[in-house]
Design a protein around this motif. Sequence first.
Motif, PDB file in Angstrom:
ATOM      1  N   ASP A   1       3.508   5.804  -5.581  1.00 43.63           N
ATOM      2  CA  ASP A   1       3.433   5.844  -7.040  1.00 43.63           C
ATOM      3  C   ASP A   1       2.255   6.693  -7.503  1.00 43.63           C
ATOM      4  OD1 ASP A   1       4.619   4.872  -9.507  1.00 43.63           O
ATOM      5  OD2 ASP A   1       2.770   3.739  -9.795  1.00 43.63           O
ATOM      6  N   ALA A   2       1.215   6.775  -6.678  1.00 46.72           N
ATOM      7  CA  ALA A   2       0.055   7.603  -6.996  1.00 46.72           C
ATOM      8  C   ALA A   2       0.226   9.042  -6.519  1.00 46.72           C
ATOM      9  CB  ALA A   2      -1.200   6.994  -6.373  1.00 46.72           C
ATOM     10  N   GLU A   3       1.410   9.360  -6.015  1.00 45.75           N
ATOM     11  CA  GLU A   3       1.750  10.704  -5.533  1.00 45.75           C
ATOM     12  C   GLU A   3       0.945  11.113  -4.309  1.00 45.75           C
ATOM     13  OE1 GLU A   3       2.102  13.227  -9.337  1.00 45.75           O
ATOM     14  OE2 GLU A   3       4.103  13.030  -8.450  1.00 45.75           O
ATOM     15  N   ARG A   4       0.657  10.143  -3.469  1.00 44.78           N
ATOM     16  CA  ARG A   4       0.043  10.410  -2.160  1.00 44.78           C
ATOM     17  C   ARG A   4       1.154  10.275  -1.115  1.00 44.78           C
ATOM     18  NH1 ARG A   4      -5.412   9.134  -1.990  1.00 44.78           N
ATOM     19  NH2 ARG A   4      -5.282   9.854   0.172  1.00 44.78           N
ATOM     20  N   ASP A   5       2.055  11.237  -1.094  1.00 44.29           N
ATOM     21  CA  ASP A   5       3.302  11.105  -0.342  1.00 44.29           C
ATOM     22  C   ASP A   5       3.096  11.014   1.166  1.00 44.29           C
ATOM     23  OD1 ASP A   5       4.957  11.031  -2.568  1.00 44.29           O
ATOM     24  OD2 ASP A   5       5.158  13.193  -2.655  1.00 44.29           O
ATOM     25  N   ASP A   6       2.214  11.848   1.713  1.00 39.02           N
ATOM     26  CA  ASP A   6       2.011  11.818   3.168  1.00 39.02           C
ATOM     27  C   ASP A   6       1.439  10.475   3.610  1.00 39.02           C
ATOM     28  OD1 ASP A   6       2.967  14.372   3.374  1.00 39.02           O
ATOM     29  OD2 ASP A   6       0.989  15.329   3.498  1.00 39.02           O
ATOM     30  N   ALA A   7       0.465   9.984   2.855  1.00 42.40           N
ATOM     31  CA  ALA A   7      -0.120   8.683   3.187  1.00 42.40           C
ATOM     32  C   ALA A   7       0.915   7.577   3.025  1.00 42.40           C
ATOM     33  CB  ALA A   7      -1.338   8.410   2.302  1.00 42.40           C
ATOM     34  N   ALA A   8       1.717   7.660   1.965  1.00 39.08           N
ATOM     35  CA  ALA A   8       2.750   6.643   1.735  1.00 39.08           C
ATOM     36  C   ALA A   8       3.717   6.591   2.908  1.00 39.08           C
ATOM     37  CB  ALA A   8       3.507   6.948   0.439  1.00 39.08           C
ATOM     38  N   GLN A   9       4.073   7.752   3.428  1.00 41.64           N
ATOM     39  CA  GLN A   9       5.005   7.791   4.551  1.00 41.64           C
ATOM     40  C   GLN A   9       4.414   7.103   5.785  1.00 41.64           C
ATOM     41  OE1 GLN A   9       6.127  11.757   5.999  1.00 41.64           O
ATOM     42  NE2 GLN A   9       8.245  11.057   6.010  1.00 41.64           N
ATOM     43  N   ARG A  10       3.122   7.323   6.034  1.00 47.63           N
ATOM     44  CA  ARG A  10       2.470   6.687   7.181  1.00 47.63           C
ATOM     45  C   ARG A  10       2.441   5.167   7.024  1.00 47.63           C
ATOM     46  NH1 ARG A  10      -1.068  11.034   6.335  1.00 47.63           N
ATOM     47  NH2 ARG A  10      -2.650   9.713   5.361  1.00 47.63           N
ATOM     48  N   PHE A  11       2.108   4.704   5.838  1.00 46.26           N
ATOM     49  CA  PHE A  11       2.036   3.254   5.612  1.00 46.26           C
ATOM     50  C   PHE A  11       3.428   2.625   5.666  1.00 46.26           C
ATOM     51  CE2 PHE A  11      -2.205   4.269   4.581  1.00 46.26           C
ATOM     52  CZ  PHE A  11      -2.949   3.103   4.560  1.00 46.26           C
ATOM     53  N   ASN A  12       4.436   3.334   5.174  1.00 48.91           N
ATOM     54  CA  ASN A  12       5.800   2.821   5.275  1.00 48.91           C
ATOM     55  C   ASN A  12       6.217   2.646   6.728  1.00 48.91           C
ATOM     56  OD1 ASN A  12       6.245   2.695   2.512  1.00 48.91           O
ATOM     57  ND2 ASN A  12       7.159   4.735   2.390  1.00 48.91           N
ATOM     58  N   GLN A  13       5.870   3.609   7.560  1.00 52.83           N
ATOM     59  CA  GLN A  13       6.224   3.514   8.978  1.00 52.83           C
ATOM     60  C   GLN A  13       5.528   2.318   9.629  1.00 52.83           C
ATOM     61  OE1 GLN A  13       8.468   5.096  10.619  1.00 52.83           O
ATOM     62  NE2 GLN A  13       8.987   6.767   9.230  1.00 52.83           N
TER      63      GLN A  13
ATOM     64  N   ALA B   1       0.830  -1.203   0.000  1.00 50.03           N
ATOM     65  CA  ALA B   1       0.000   0.000   0.000  1.00 50.03           C
ATOM     66  C   ALA B   1       0.866   1.255   0.000  1.00 50.03           C
ATOM     67  CB  ALA B   1      -0.932  -0.005   1.212  1.00 50.03           C
ATOM     68  N   GLY B   2       1.932   1.246   0.795  1.00 50.32           N
ATOM     69  CA  GLY B   2       2.817   2.403   0.840  1.00 50.32           C
ATOM     70  C   GLY B   2       3.465   2.682  -0.495  1.00 50.32           C
ATOM     71  N   TRP B   3       3.927   1.605  -1.155  1.00 46.65           N
ATOM     72  CA  TRP B   3       4.541   1.785  -2.471  1.00 46.65           C
ATOM     73  C   TRP B   3       3.519   2.315  -3.474  1.00 46.65           C
ATOM     74  CZ3 TRP B   3       3.697   0.151  -7.373  1.00 46.65           C
ATOM     75  CH2 TRP B   3       4.729   0.390  -8.295  1.00 46.65           C
TER      76      TRP B   3
END
Length: 296
Positions: A66-78, A60-62
């Motif tokens: 890729d969809a340019e949802r950077d803030d959400a991606a950062q949360r999912f990566n964490q 999901a983070g990746w």
Amino acid sequence: MVTCADKHRGHRQNELGGVSIAEPAGRAFKVVHRRLGAGDYDPRHERDIQSAAAELAEVAGWALWDAERDDAAQRFNQEALLLANLSGDRSIELLTLQNMAMQSEWSGRYQEALCIARSVLNRRRLSPRVQAMFRIREAKGLVGTGRTSDAIESLQRARSLIEDGNDVGEPGWAWWVTQGEIDRQCGHTPQIAGDVEKAIGLLLQSVQPGRDVTTGYSSERVARLAQCLLDVNAWRDAEDIVRSLVTAAPGISSGRTLRLIGHVGKRHETLTGAPTSLTDTLEHLAEKLDEDPFTL
């Protein structure tokens, strides 16, 4: 074993007409996240459940990145990193750290990307392909902080690591770290450094038929080549490349790649001295990107 992350990348990056899985993957992890917090699972299988959840969060983070949802991606990566550590899933931990370094790089936080890459390279025993992956991230961090010669050395080390083609002990998700991927990064690196002429030569090499293009980012390297050709007023070559992007654009779902192509299309508004045929093709590209992708 081929995991859902491997299958995700194989389909998502290679098939034309793909639709971003960012939203469904994100929603699926939210459900899992709630159940983990409530303890709604058999404790005997806690580590396996955490590991599976870490992989879902990583996917999901990746996809969000890729969809340019950077803030959400950062949360999912964490979340992916936390769950990978709790479950002891070193493989997903490594993949998540690679994603985090890549996100930092694309955000212009090159020193942060370099620190993430080196934190892995300095303290872990890595398989050759995984080490090559982090050498690539190291290189991008280096060139972004003005250390171009060191970046080139890191890419050379990455290439040498995968030249023997020995995949024994490699995680399944590392399949995309190939000579073709090194070609792509070697072309982008001098572009970041401002050496457009060198970037053109390397990008031209990377897009030749028969080169090792293993991921859906072949259009990204074509867009970067178009940018460079326009920068040096190579009008005829640029027009040929832009035409290929017009053809490819309807089959691309990567938000980041589409944004790069969009920057190319908008150049019709600012070019001076370019032939009308080129500016018309650029304008056509911009219009193509505005089309409804679900119109038949």
